[in-house]
Design an enzyme around this catalytic site. Structure first.
Site, PDB file in Angstrom:
ATOM      1  N   CYS A 161      32.364  82.820  -2.918  1.00 58.93           N
ATOM      2  CA  CYS A 161      31.183  82.453  -2.141  1.00 58.93           C
ATOM      3  C   CYS A 161      31.634  81.428  -1.108  1.00 58.93           C
ATOM      4  O   CYS A 161      32.155  80.365  -1.492  1.00 58.93           O
ATOM      5  CB  CYS A 161      30.139  81.860  -3.085  1.00 58.93           C
ATOM      6  SG  CYS A 161      28.657  81.229  -2.275  1.00 58.93           S
TER       7      CYS A 161
ATOM      8  N   CYS B  22      30.119  85.453   4.722  1.00 61.02           N
ATOM      9  CA  CYS B  22      29.361  85.330   3.473  1.00 61.02           C
ATOM     10  C   CYS B  22      29.695  86.575   2.669  1.00 61.02           C
ATOM     11  O   CYS B  22      29.713  87.690   3.224  1.00 61.02           O
ATOM     12  CB  CYS B  22      27.869  85.265   3.764  1.00 61.02           C
ATOM     13  SG  CYS B  22      26.824  85.506   2.307  1.00 61.02           S
ATOM     14  N   THR B  23      29.973  86.405   1.389  1.00 59.81           N
ATOM     15  CA  THR B  23      30.479  87.537   0.608  1.00 59.81           C
ATOM     16  C   THR B  23      29.410  88.596   0.304  1.00 59.81           C
ATOM     17  O   THR B  23      29.737  89.685  -0.156  1.00 59.81           O
ATOM     18  CB  THR B  23      31.115  87.032  -0.703  1.00 59.81           C
ATOM     19  OG1 THR B  23      30.134  86.274  -1.426  1.00 59.81           O
ATOM     20  CG2 THR B  23      32.330  86.177  -0.421  1.00 59.81           C
ATOM     21  N   HIS B  24      28.158  88.283   0.582  1.00 59.20           N
ATOM     22  CA  HIS B  24      27.117  89.307   0.442  1.00 59.20           C
ATOM     23  C   HIS B  24      27.193  90.345   1.573  1.00 59.20           C
ATOM     24  O   HIS B  24      26.825  91.504   1.387  1.00 59.20           O
ATOM     25  CB  HIS B  24      25.717  88.674   0.484  1.00 59.20           C
ATOM     26  CG  HIS B  24      25.272  88.029  -0.787  1.00 59.20           C
ATOM     27  ND1 HIS B  24      25.817  86.876  -1.274  1.00 59.20           N
ATOM     28  CD2 HIS B  24      24.305  88.391  -1.681  1.00 59.20           C
ATOM     29  CE1 HIS B  24      25.202  86.541  -2.401  1.00 59.20           C
ATOM     30  NE2 HIS B  24      24.282  87.450  -2.674  1.00 59.20           N
TER      31      HIS B  24
HETATM   32  N1  DGL Z   1      27.803  84.884  -1.062  1.00 59.92           N
HETATM   33  C1  DGL Z   1      27.464  83.574  -0.564  1.00 59.92           C
HETATM   34  C2  DGL Z   1      28.448  83.163   0.537  1.00 59.92           C
HETATM   35  O1  DGL Z   1      29.520  83.725   0.622  1.00 59.92           O
HETATM   36  C3  DGL Z   1      26.013  83.544  -0.214  1.00 59.92           C
HETATM   37  C4  DGL Z   1      25.412  82.198  -0.281  1.00 59.92           C
HETATM   38  C5  DGL Z   1      23.927  82.186  -0.518  1.00 59.92           C
HETATM   39  O2  DGL Z   1      23.510  82.419  -1.651  1.00 59.92           O
HETATM   40  O3  DGL Z   1      23.203  81.846   0.433  1.00 59.92           O
HETATM   41  O4  DGL Z   1      28.196  82.270   1.302  1.00 59.92           O
END
Ligand code: DGL
Length: 259
Positions: free
Chosen positions: A75, A186-188
């Site tokens: 993340c 962001c990994t999402h």
């Molecule tokens: N996957 C998270 C990242 O890489 C997302 C953060 C979130 O929950 O806003 O930043």
């Protein structure tokens, strides 16, 4: 006791880190992984730095106490808020983070026009701003905080009309005036890469930092003599603070999605 067969903790604010987990398992198929997503508290990117620091310390600390041989903060937001503190707290455990792959994008071509998509917190914190300072003269770099995108991906409707409409509005400026590359900070976001690609055009290069994180994990395991060199296939366990069948099913579905 920590052994080469001990699990590697992989942590994210929710299901996004599964995009990193895919790269980790591809590079290190013999390792055993324990993935924990904090979907009950997602999104992290609009919280305070202190809140994200406390949540990340709590979850990674627990997984290390329960026998993880290494931890991956999959993340960008949690890495920015907590990686340094965690490394001080657990000097004997390799702790690997992730950051927007701005270096790769900025060094690609001659003074490229680059768009960095990330959470408001990632773009605000010192870690990213140090990186930006280093590479900003290499290209025309645009920052886009993507409020609302993590929530939509957590809902699991990746290719809905709502998702396309939302991204079309978010990216409107760059649909009209194209960029050379997009950094998914962001990994999402890799889970909606096809929608972003469709909106911005096939020529745009879309880059994420997962492979860099996987290679760094391998290097760190090797140097700590913790790399699992078994020929057998490792295991993957999915856990989530929401703890519902629905969210574990979503984790499994995302793990098998082509990104
Ligand atoms: N996957 C998270 C990242 O890489 C997302 C953060 C979130 O929950 O806003 O930043």
């Amino acid at each position: 006791m920590i052994t080469k067969a001990s699990p590697i903790a992989v942590f994210d604010s929710g299901v996004g880190g599964i995009s990193v987990l895919k790269e980790l398992t591809a590079l290190l198929p013999s390792e055993n992984f324990r993935y924990f997503g904090d979907s009950a508290n997602a999104p992290y990117g609009t919280k305070t730095t202190e809140q994200v620091l406390e949540l990340t310390k709590k979850h990674i600390g627990r997984m290390i106490a329960e026998g993880a041989k290494a931890a991956v903060i999959a993340c960008n937001t949690a890495t920015s808020a907590a990686a340094e503190v965690l490394r001080e707290m657990y000097p004997d455990t390799p702790i690997i983070g992730i950051e927007p792959a701005l270096k790769t994008a900025a060094l690609l071509g001659n003074h490229p026009r680059v768009l960095v998509m990330a959470t408001p917190m990632t773009l605000r914190l010192e870690k990213f701003n140090r990186l930006l300072e280093k590479y900003q003269d290499h290209g025309d770099i645009h920052l886009l905080p993507c409020n609302g995108l993590v929530e939509r991906i957590e809902a699991g409707k990746l290719f809905s009309a709502d998702m396309e409409e939302f991204l079309a509005e978010l990216l409107a400026e760059y649909i009209l005036d194209p960029v050379d590359s997009v950094v998914l900070g962001c990994t999402h976001y890799p889970f909606v890469r096809p929608v972003i690609q469709k909106l911005l055009g096939e020529k745009v290069k879309i880059i994420d930092g997962s492979l860099g994180t996987a290679k760094e994990l391998k290097r760190r395991l090797e140097s700590a003599d913790l790399l699992n060199t078994d020929d057998t296939q490792g295991s993957i366990v999915f856990e989530n603070s929401k703890n519902t069948e629905e969210v574990i099913d979503l984790c499994k579905r995302l793990f098998s999605v082509e990104i």
